[in-house]
Each structure stands twice: as structure tokens, then as C-alpha cells.
Design an enzyme around this catalytic site. Structure first.
Site, PDB file in Angstrom:
ATOM      1  N   GLU A 134       0.923  -1.389  -0.075  1.00  0.00           N
ATOM      2  CA  GLU A 134      -0.165  -0.148  -0.001  1.00  0.00           C
ATOM      3  C   GLU A 134       1.007   1.245  -0.006  1.00  0.00           C
ATOM      4  OE1 GLU A 134      -3.671   1.322   2.575  1.00  0.00           O
ATOM      5  OE2 GLU A 134      -1.950   0.996   3.718  1.00  0.00           O
ATOM      6  N   GLU A 228      -8.516  12.098   1.669  1.00  0.00           N
ATOM      7  CA  GLU A 228      -8.729  11.344   2.746  1.00  0.00           C
ATOM      8  C   GLU A 228      -8.901  12.036   4.108  1.00  0.00           C
ATOM      9  OE1 GLU A 228      -7.902   7.114   4.909  1.00  0.00           O
ATOM     10  OE2 GLU A 228      -6.442   7.696   3.379  1.00  0.00           O
TER      11      GLU A 228
END
Length: 335
Positions: A134, A228
């Protein structure tokens, strides 16, 4: 980051463009309108052309507006816990550094609001496979606590210079929810030391610099512009956003390795303990305190603002100060 609704679809065709100039992106300030808005639900789907989108929220309100131009979008949240909006390209796992050209993101955005004192990221996000990775390239955030960084990201691997900016590179291991269910995967972060709201990110150059620091990469699954936030209320409004393949490589300095143990800790004068959030609770092999000690008297208990629980978390589950409060299913914090 934990993602339940992400697809691994292959982009039908790779976009070619020479628009890799940061100055051009910073001139794109015209407010966009129209398009389609997804309100208060988790969803993935097709955007303009070959772009894919995702909106994900861990409760309460959030929306994603897809403007009818390239990858431009507006992400808005209102006390939604972990919230993300992202638009970009997906791939069928080619080698991250062998895409037939440089992967370049151009962007310009406005922002307002806060992350509620927890965490936030604005930049590029994606996954790789074999090995499972990730990754983030973070150019900005929604708070005034200074640049993200700390042992919850693993350890600092060095600094790199890409697109005229300096980035600190962090990496560590995490076990938890992922694109493959529950798994152990590597996290890699490039954190820009001076935030910006417009410019170009040569994602391929970050990949190359990570390799020079000794980090192993996998097959690329996606590269998407991301907004985010871990709480609060606000918005990020991309008035210009493209992700293309075929731009020229930016000038980049050789990476600087960092073996200073002080860099494995909070490097913002103690202001970043409360940024130890649900998406980045690394089960760091360098952290010898990650155990299941439930002694409420202290000892190996977590410090104030530290993590004390959550799905996939194997660290201390008691607090030296305050009490352990559940933020969401992946993260509980000493408050």
C-alpha cells in the site's frame, strides 16, 4: 489504508499526454460544475474516460462529485470517521517501473475544513501486488500540526527530491484488512516536507527513488488522486486533475539514507502522537512494545493519543493515561 470496495480493473487504454508541467497545473483555477454526485454511500465505478472512482466512508455524511472533465472531483465529509474520495487509473499489475513511460499526476485544488485532529492525506494512493504494498505520495493535509511522520509509519528510510520538493520516505509492515482480505503487507509513504495545492507528481520517479533506498516494489494495481480524512468536516475540490503515462522524468537527486534513530519517532515536537490513526497502525517490527499487555496500571500500556485497539492490531491494549476509546472497528485511541 483499509479498502473494502476497491476494484482491480485494468484501464482500457493508457492515456498519453505531455501535460507534466507543474506551472501549467497551477494555472488551472477555473471552478468546475456539473457532473454527478454520489451521496452518503460507499461505491466504486467508472468515471470519465479510463478513470475509476471510489468513495468510502465509515459512517455519517460524505459525498463525491465527479466533474465532467478528466479526473477532477470534489470530496466532502461531515464527521464521517474514515472518509476517502479518489479518482485515477487501475492497472493489471505491470512492473511499477516499467509502464512504457512516466506516470504523472497533475492537479490543482482548493480545500477547507479540518480532519478533526486525527489524520488526513491529499496526494496519490494505490496498491501493488507480489509483494503486497500500500503506497502514498502525500503532498498536503487538512491540519496545521505539521507534516505527517512517526513510528506508526514504520521507520524513516531516507529523503528524496522529486519535482523540486523534498520528501521523507517511511516504510513498515502492517497486518490487517487489505485488498486481499486480512493480510500482512508493506506500507510506503513519501511525505512532502512543504505542502502544496497544485503541481505535478512524477509517481514513477518516486517508485525509482524508493528502489534506490532498497525498497522492493510489486506489480502496479492502481494510481489515484486521493483526498482522505479521519474525521472533522471539510472538502477538497480538484479544479484540475489528470493522471497520464508518457511524461518526461523530472530531475531528481539521489536519495539520502537516514539511519538516525531519532527519525523513527515523532519529528514534530510531540504534536504527532494523535496522528497514530486507524489506517496506519503499523505492526512495526521495530517496535518492541507491540504486545497484548492488558495491565491497566501502565507498564507497556499505550501513551495518551496512542493506539490501544482495533481489528488486526497486536499492540498494547491499555492506556497509561485516560481510557481506550473506540474510533472505528480498526482503531481505538487513548484519550
Amino acid at each position: 489504508m483499509l479498502r473494502k470496495l476497491v476494484t482491480g480493473a485494468l484501464a482500457a487504454a493508457l492515456l498519453l499526454s505531455g501535460q507534466s508541467n507543474a506551472q501549467n497545473a497551477c494555472q488551472q483555477t477555473q471552478q468546475l460544475s456539473g457532473g454527478r454526485t454520489i451521496n452518503n454511500k460507499n461505491e466504486t465505478g467508472n468515471g470519465n474516460g479510463n478513470y475509476k472512482y471510489e468513495i468510502w466512508r465509515d459512517g455519517n455524511g460524505g459525498s463525491l462529485t465527479l466533474y465532467p472533465k478528466d479526473a477532477a472531483f470534489k470530496a466532502s465529509w461531515n464527521n464521517s470517521g474514515d472518509f476517502l474520495g479518489r479518482v485515477g487509473l487501475t492497472f493489471n499489475k505491470p512492473a511499477a517501473t516499467n509502464l512504457g513511460g512516466d506516470l504523472i499526476a497533475n492537479y490543482n485544488y482548493k480545500k477547507s475544513g479540518s480532519d478533526g485532529g486525527t489524520y488526513s492525506y491529499i496526494g496519490i494512493y494505490g496498491w501493488m501486488d507480489n509483494p503486497q504494498i500500500e503506497y502514498y505520495v502525500v503532498d498536503d493535509w487538512m491540519h496545521n500540526r505539521g507534516a505527517p511522520g512517526g513510528s506508526y509509519m514504520g521507520s524513516q528510510k531516507g529523503t528524496i527530491t522529486v519535482d523540486g520538493g523534498t520528501y521523507k520516505v517511511w516504510s513498515g509492515q502492517r497486518t490487517g484488512a487489505s485488498k486481499w482480505g486480512t493480510s500482512t503487507f508493506t506500507q510506503i509513504f513519501s511525505i512532502r516536507t512543504s505542502p502544496r495545492q497544485c503541481g505535478s507528481i512524477n509517481v514513477s520517479e518516486h517508485f525509482r527513488q524508493w528502489q534506490k533506498l532498497g525498497l522492493r516494489l510489486g506489480g502496479l494495481m492502481e494510481a489515484q488522486l486521493l483526498a482522505e480524512s479521519g474525521g472533522g468536516s471539510g472538502y477538497v475540490d480538484f479544479t484540475y486533475a489528470t493522471i497520464t503515462i508518457g511524461g518526461s522524468s523530472s530531475n531528481a537527486s539521489a536519495p539520502s539514507n537516514n539511519n538516525n534513530n531519532n527519525n523513527n519517532n515523532n519529528d514534530n515536537n510531540g504534536n504527532w502522537n494523535n496522528w497514530n490513526n486507524n489506517n496506519n497502525n503499523n505492526n512495526n517490527n521495530n517496535n518492541n512494545n507491540n504486545n497484548n499487555n492488558n495491565n491497566q496500571g501502565g507498564g507497556n500500556c499505550a501513551a495518551i493519543w496512542g493506539q490501544c485497539g482495533g481489528s488486526g492490531y497486536n499492540g498494547p491494549k491499555c492506556c497509561k493515561q485516560g481510557s481506550c476509546k473506540q474510533i472505528n472497528q480498526w482503531y481505538s485511541q487513548c484519550q
